[in-house]
Design an enzyme around this catalytic site. Structure first.
Site, short mmCIF file in Angstrom:
data_model
loop_
_atom_site.label_atom_id
_atom_site.label_comp_id
_atom_site.label_asym_id
_atom_site.label_seq_id
_atom_site.Cartn_x
_atom_site.Cartn_y
_atom_site.Cartn_z
N PRO A 37 -9.98 1.68 1.68
CA PRO A 37 -10.03 1.13 3.05
C PRO A 37 -10.13 -0.38 3.06
O PRO A 37 -10.70 -1.00 2.15
CB PRO A 37 -11.29 1.78 3.63
CG PRO A 37 -12.14 2.08 2.44
CD PRO A 37 -11.20 2.44 1.34
N HIS A 38 -9.55 -1.00 4.09
CA HIS A 38 -9.56 -2.45 4.23
C HIS A 38 -9.00 -2.81 5.60
O HIS A 38 -8.30 -2.01 6.22
CB HIS A 38 -8.69 -3.10 3.15
CG HIS A 38 -7.29 -2.59 3.19
ND1 HIS A 38 -6.89 -1.47 2.49
CD2 HIS A 38 -6.20 -2.99 3.87
CE1 HIS A 38 -5.62 -1.22 2.73
NE2 HIS A 38 -5.16 -2.13 3.58
N PRO A 39 -9.28 -4.01 6.10
CA PRO A 39 -8.69 -4.45 7.36
C PRO A 39 -7.19 -4.67 7.19
O PRO A 39 -6.71 -5.00 6.10
CB PRO A 39 -9.40 -5.77 7.65
CG PRO A 39 -10.65 -5.72 6.84
CD PRO A 39 -10.30 -4.95 5.61
N GLU A 70 0.83 -1.20 0.00
CA GLU A 70 0.00 0.00 0.00
C GLU A 70 0.87 1.25 0.00
O GLU A 70 0.54 2.25 -0.66
CB GLU A 70 -0.92 -0.02 1.22
CG GLU A 70 -1.94 -1.14 1.16
CD GLU A 70 -2.48 -1.49 2.53
OE1 GLU A 70 -2.05 -0.86 3.51
OE2 GLU A 70 -3.32 -2.40 2.61
#
Length: 233
Positions: free
Chosen positions: A135-137, A46
């Site tokens: 967004p993501h865990p 990321e």
């Protein structure tokens, strides 16, 4: 997966000295493990996406034969859905709205997913610039989903997600993945399609669902065409 300094240098195509310098400046996400630096592979991927840095991936010796094609982003979005005018004046309000959408698998509890997403944002913003956030865990395996799922959301109003370019976010891609590899592949697919001017224009004008999916299918078909040509040669 945890990466070493050497792994990170190879992946980012820089020297190990450069990696150490970035760590000292607080520019690169790293943690200490037995007095050595380690990196979370997902967070490093990321970071590279946010900073527009290409990655060098070596083929895995454990995967003989032809490479497995990456998951279809269009199919992942078909599973999750496309949503318009998502409400929220702050980042947390937007995250609360997104976890309540019908595209979230029933096996995932909304309060738990919200905390995962908020925790991830506190560690490092998922806004990649240009009004886009992903967004993501932090740990994809914690979700227990069976197939890559992406929810594409257009916000009712632009919201500050802490992007490096300072631009507020107007579009979200929420990624829910069954494995780390699937997460990285889906993230890579999003980065790829965002380089397409026609697709970016569709996002900017919040185009209809059919137009967005048709463009994604066209990009995938165009990318696969050269590979088919090489196989026939």
């Amino acid at each position: 997966m945890q990466l070493t300094i050497r792994d990170a240098a190879r992946l980012l195509q820089v020297s190990e000295k450069t990696i150490y310098r970035w760590i000292r400046k607080g520019e690169l996400p790293a943690f200490r493990f037995h007095d050595q630096y380690r990196f979370n592979e997902v967070e490093l991927e990321e970071w590279a996406a946010r900073h527009r840095r290409p990655l060098c991936r070596a083929p895995s010796p454990e995967e003989p034969g032809p490479p497995i094609p990456p998951p279809s982003l269009a199919d992942a979005i078909r599973r999750g859905g496309i949503y318009y005018r998502l409400e929220g004046r702050t980042r947390d309000q937007v995250l609360k709205s997104i976890v309540a959408l019908p595209g979230i698998p029933r096996s995932i509890g909304s309060p738990a997913l919200f905390e995962m997403l908020r925790t991830r944002e506190r560690i490092a913003a998922t806004a990649i610039g240009g009004g886009i956030a992903i967004p993501h865990p932090r740990h994809p395996l914690a979700l227990g989903v069976e197939e890559p799922t992406v929810l594409l959301c257009f916000l009712e109003q632009e919201v500050d997600f802490g992007a490096l370019d300072g631009k507020p976010v107007h579009t979200l891609f929420l990624i829910l993945s069954p494995t780390v590899q699937a997460h990285l592949q889906t993230l890579s697919r999003i980065g790829f399609v965002l380089q397409d001017p026609a697709f970016r224009k569709l996002l900017e004008r919040k185009a209809m669902r059919e137009a967005i999916l048709a463009r994604l299918d066209a990009l995938r078909a165009r990318e696969a065409a050269p590979a088919r040509g090489r196989g026939a040669a």
